[in-house]
Design a protein around this motif. Sequence first.
Motif, PDB file in Angstrom:
ATOM      1  N   SER A   1      85.256  89.293  80.889  1.00 51.55           N
ATOM      2  CA  SER A   1      84.744  88.681  82.107  1.00 51.55           C
ATOM      3  C   SER A   1      85.669  89.089  83.246  1.00 51.55           C
ATOM      4  CB  SER A   1      84.715  87.162  81.960  1.00 51.55           C
ATOM      5  OG  SER A   1      84.189  86.567  83.119  1.00 51.55           O
TER       6      SER A   1
ATOM      7  N   ALA B   1      89.029  92.662  94.283  1.00 52.47           N
ATOM      8  CA  ALA B   1      88.554  91.425  94.908  1.00 52.47           C
ATOM      9  C   ALA B   1      89.533  90.923  95.968  1.00 52.47           C
ATOM     10  CB  ALA B   1      88.333  90.349  93.838  1.00 52.47           C
TER      11      ALA B   1
ATOM     12  N   THR C   1      83.259  84.938  98.790  1.00 53.93           N
ATOM     13  CA  THR C   1      82.941  84.144  97.611  1.00 53.93           C
ATOM     14  C   THR C   1      83.083  85.044  96.389  1.00 53.93           C
ATOM     15  OG1 THR C   1      81.352  82.861  98.892  1.00 53.93           O
ATOM     16  CG2 THR C   1      81.201  82.709  96.498  1.00 53.93           C
ATOM     17  N   PHE C   2      83.849  84.574  95.416  1.00 56.20           N
ATOM     18  CA  PHE C   2      84.048  85.335  94.187  1.00 56.20           C
ATOM     19  C   PHE C   2      83.075  84.874  93.113  1.00 56.20           C
ATOM     20  CE2 PHE C   2      88.531  85.394  95.860  1.00 56.20           C
ATOM     21  CZ  PHE C   2      88.489  86.713  96.267  1.00 56.20           C
ATOM     22  N   GLY C   3      82.808  85.760  92.202  1.00 51.32           N
ATOM     23  CA  GLY C   3      81.986  85.450  91.041  1.00 51.32           C
ATOM     24  C   GLY C   3      82.568  86.188  89.855  1.00 51.32           C
ATOM     25  N   SER C   4      82.032  85.936  88.695  1.00 57.88           N
ATOM     26  CA  SER C   4      82.490  86.689  87.529  1.00 57.88           C
ATOM     27  C   SER C   4      81.294  87.397  86.917  1.00 57.88           C
ATOM     28  CB  SER C   4      83.157  85.773  86.503  1.00 57.88           C
ATOM     29  OG  SER C   4      82.217  84.874  85.969  1.00 57.88           O
ATOM     30  N   THR C   5      81.593  88.488  86.281  1.00 55.72           N
ATOM     31  CA  THR C   5      80.559  89.268  85.632  1.00 55.72           C
ATOM     32  C   THR C   5      81.119  89.800  84.323  1.00 55.72           C
ATOM     33  OG1 THR C   5      78.948  91.046  85.946  1.00 55.72           O
ATOM     34  CG2 THR C   5      81.141  91.424  86.816  1.00 55.72           C
TER      35      THR C   5
ATOM     36  N   ARG D   1      84.535  89.562  90.666  1.00 58.93           N
ATOM     37  CA  ARG D   1      83.877  90.443  91.638  1.00 58.93           C
ATOM     38  C   ARG D   1      83.650  89.645  92.907  1.00 58.93           C
ATOM     39  NH1 ARG D   1      78.736  88.850  92.224  1.00 58.93           N
ATOM     40  NH2 ARG D   1      77.810  87.647  90.559  1.00 58.93           N
ATOM     41  N   VAL D   2      83.423  90.346  93.995  1.00 59.79           N
ATOM     42  CA  VAL D   2      83.073  89.681  95.241  1.00 59.79           C
ATOM     43  C   VAL D   2      81.568  89.416  95.178  1.00 59.79           C
ATOM     44  CG1 VAL D   2      82.928  89.906  97.739  1.00 59.79           C
ATOM     45  CG2 VAL D   2      84.939  90.742  96.535  1.00 59.79           C
ATOM     46  N   ALA D   3      81.203  88.150  95.126  1.00 55.18           N
ATOM     47  CA  ALA D   3      79.791  87.785  95.031  1.00 55.18           C
ATOM     48  C   ALA D   3      79.109  87.860  96.384  1.00 55.18           C
ATOM     49  CB  ALA D   3      79.644  86.381  94.449  1.00 55.18           C
ATOM     50  N   ASP D   4      79.856  87.495  97.447  1.00 52.38           N
ATOM     51  CA  ASP D   4      79.234  87.460  98.765  1.00 52.38           C
ATOM     52  C   ASP D   4      80.310  87.449  99.854  1.00 52.38           C
ATOM     53  OD1 ASP D   4      77.058  87.168 100.643  1.00 52.38           O
ATOM     54  OD2 ASP D   4      77.573  85.043 100.817  1.00 52.38           O
TER      55      ASP D   4
END
Length: 138
Positions: A63, A18, A51-55, A66-69
């Motif tokens: 958890s 990320a 924009t980061f997100g978690s998965t 990840r890079v969300a966008d």
Amino acid sequence: MADPLVTTLKIASSGLNAQSTRLRVVSENVANAQTTGATAGSDPYQRKTVTFGSTLDEITGASIVRVADIGTDDTPFVEEYDPGNPAANADGYVKRPNVNMLTEMMDMREANRSYEANVQVVKQAREIINMTIDLLRS
């Protein structure tokens, strides 16, 4: 349930990926900070954002980041009077990219520090694994 060391490595590696993407985007922004449009009145380079997100990792149950966008910054372009520029509009104004070098340097520093922190986690996990192997050899 996965081994805690494997989980730790998975989390750290997702952070490395990320932050690596974030550094690449910051580099693109810095490289294009002076890129104007190709034709008269056209828009210049538009700053990119991450924009980061978690998965949830299915294997480890952890958890992970990840890079969300990878999006674009909607901040308005700065207009500068430069009638000789090929990208100038009919009034002689050229749109300049919405890249703020101070913001980019702060983002780069933060991403670099986060990257280094994840590298340290990987090093520590590797050291623990090596210590465990040494104990098993004894």
